[in-house]
Scaffold this motif. Sequence first.
Motif, PDB file in Angstrom:
ATOM      1  N   ILE A  34       7.609   4.456  -5.215  1.00 46.97           N
ATOM      2  CA  ILE A  34       7.152   3.754  -4.022  1.00 46.97           C
ATOM      3  C   ILE A  34       7.208   2.258  -4.302  1.00 46.97           C
ATOM      4  O   ILE A  34       6.935   1.818  -5.425  1.00 46.97           O
ATOM      5  CB  ILE A  34       5.725   4.225  -3.618  1.00 46.97           C
ATOM      6  CG1 ILE A  34       5.272   3.546  -2.325  1.00 46.97           C
ATOM      7  CG2 ILE A  34       4.734   4.031  -4.732  1.00 46.97           C
ATOM      8  CD1 ILE A  34       3.968   4.119  -1.756  1.00 46.97           C
ATOM      9  N   ASP A  35       7.550   1.487  -3.289  1.00 50.70           N
ATOM     10  CA  ASP A  35       7.569   0.041  -3.410  1.00 50.70           C
ATOM     11  C   ASP A  35       6.171  -0.434  -3.801  1.00 50.70           C
ATOM     12  O   ASP A  35       5.174  -0.033  -3.190  1.00 50.70           O
ATOM     13  CB  ASP A  35       7.995  -0.581  -2.076  1.00 50.70           C
ATOM     14  CG  ASP A  35       8.034  -2.086  -2.146  1.00 50.70           C
ATOM     15  OD1 ASP A  35       9.002  -2.632  -2.703  1.00 50.70           O
ATOM     16  OD2 ASP A  35       7.059  -2.714  -1.663  1.00 50.70           O
ATOM     17  N   THR A  36       6.075  -1.268  -4.814  1.00 52.67           N
ATOM     18  CA  THR A  36       4.780  -1.709  -5.344  1.00 52.67           C
ATOM     19  C   THR A  36       3.945  -2.414  -4.290  1.00 52.67           C
ATOM     20  O   THR A  36       2.732  -2.181  -4.193  1.00 52.67           O
ATOM     21  CB  THR A  36       4.992  -2.610  -6.573  1.00 52.67           C
ATOM     22  OG1 THR A  36       5.700  -1.841  -7.567  1.00 52.67           O
ATOM     23  CG2 THR A  36       3.680  -3.082  -7.161  1.00 52.67           C
ATOM     24  N   GLU A  37       4.555  -3.257  -3.480  1.00 58.91           N
ATOM     25  CA  GLU A  37       3.802  -3.955  -2.417  1.00 58.91           C
ATOM     26  C   GLU A  37       3.234  -2.955  -1.414  1.00 58.91           C
ATOM     27  O   GLU A  37       2.097  -3.085  -0.968  1.00 58.91           O
ATOM     28  CB  GLU A  37       4.688  -4.973  -1.704  1.00 58.91           C
ATOM     29  CG  GLU A  37       4.847  -6.266  -2.470  1.00 58.91           C
ATOM     30  CD  GLU A  37       5.581  -7.319  -1.648  1.00 58.91           C
ATOM     31  OE1 GLU A  37       5.369  -7.380  -0.410  1.00 58.91           O
ATOM     32  OE2 GLU A  37       6.360  -8.067  -2.254  1.00 58.91           O
ATOM     33  N   GLU A  38       4.042  -1.959  -1.043  1.00 60.11           N
ATOM     34  CA  GLU A  38       3.583  -0.939  -0.104  1.00 60.11           C
ATOM     35  C   GLU A  38       2.423  -0.143  -0.713  1.00 60.11           C
ATOM     36  O   GLU A  38       1.417   0.125  -0.050  1.00 60.11           O
ATOM     37  CB  GLU A  38       4.741   0.010   0.252  1.00 60.11           C
ATOM     38  CG  GLU A  38       4.347   1.121   1.209  1.00 60.11           C
ATOM     39  CD  GLU A  38       5.487   2.107   1.458  1.00 60.11           C
ATOM     40  OE1 GLU A  38       5.217   3.115   2.151  1.00 60.11           O
ATOM     41  OE2 GLU A  38       6.616   1.895   0.967  1.00 60.11           O
TER      42      GLU A  38
ATOM     43  N   LEU B  91      -3.474   0.903  -0.875  1.00 64.36           N
ATOM     44  CA  LEU B  91      -4.747   0.914  -1.616  1.00 64.36           C
ATOM     45  C   LEU B  91      -5.734  -0.086  -1.010  1.00 64.36           C
ATOM     46  O   LEU B  91      -6.928   0.210  -0.882  1.00 64.36           O
ATOM     47  CB  LEU B  91      -4.520   0.590  -3.095  1.00 64.36           C
ATOM     48  CG  LEU B  91      -3.928   1.681  -3.965  1.00 64.36           C
ATOM     49  CD1 LEU B  91      -3.713   1.174  -5.383  1.00 64.36           C
ATOM     50  CD2 LEU B  91      -4.807   2.915  -3.976  1.00 64.36           C
ATOM     51  N   ASP B  92      -5.249  -1.270  -0.632  1.00 71.30           N
ATOM     52  CA  ASP B  92      -6.113  -2.281  -0.009  1.00 71.30           C
ATOM     53  C   ASP B  92      -6.696  -1.761   1.302  1.00 71.30           C
ATOM     54  O   ASP B  92      -7.857  -2.033   1.620  1.00 71.30           O
ATOM     55  CB  ASP B  92      -5.344  -3.582   0.246  1.00 71.30           C
ATOM     56  CG  ASP B  92      -5.070  -4.358  -1.036  1.00 71.30           C
ATOM     57  OD1 ASP B  92      -5.731  -4.069  -2.059  1.00 71.30           O
ATOM     58  OD2 ASP B  92      -4.193  -5.237  -1.011  1.00 71.30           O
ATOM     59  N   LEU B  93      -5.900  -1.026   2.058  1.00 73.52           N
ATOM     60  CA  LEU B  93      -6.372  -0.444   3.312  1.00 73.52           C
ATOM     61  C   LEU B  93      -7.513   0.538   3.044  1.00 73.52           C
ATOM     62  O   LEU B  93      -8.524   0.545   3.754  1.00 73.52           O
ATOM     63  CB  LEU B  93      -5.204   0.262   4.024  1.00 73.52           C
ATOM     64  CG  LEU B  93      -5.438   0.707   5.452  1.00 73.52           C
ATOM     65  CD1 LEU B  93      -5.672  -0.495   6.356  1.00 73.52           C
ATOM     66  CD2 LEU B  93      -4.237   1.501   5.941  1.00 73.52           C
TER      67      LEU B  93
END
Length: 157
Positions: A28-32, A37-39
């Motif tokens: 998975i794209d690290t930013e995604e 996780l932030d959500l």
Amino acid sequence: MREAAREPRKEAHVTMRRADKTAAFVLIDTEEYHSKLDLILGDSSKFEKLSYNPIEEIKREANKRIEKINAATNAVHFQIITGDLSPGYLYGNVKTHKNGNPLRPIISQGLTPTYHLPKRLNSLLTSYIPNVHSVASSTEFLGKLKGSPTSGTIASL
């Protein structure tokens, strides 16, 4: 084959996580991954942002209770909490079976101050629970719930 599996780990923009409910791995794209996780962490009904590290306070409070319990009985003793401990950390397994591939949040508690207390309590309490009223797995539990009307209290250890 092993070398091919290690290759994506070298890419900073790619995170490798276990897929939820399966032995497969997902890239998975690290930013995604971090935004998902932030959500999860942003949900104030489930998480509270602290401005301090509560570990020493938790250790102190738990040790007070442990000392009180240990003083009250000769039979059962709990170990005082010592050592370098830390808060649990959050990671997520990718739900590949759902649209948008959300994450199943998992909080690892291995290095938290109270990690061993529930294990000790479980070992003490299970000897008092008759096997006739116990189930070995969640599958067996669900089978009993579906199989017959139930009455009484249901508890989980």
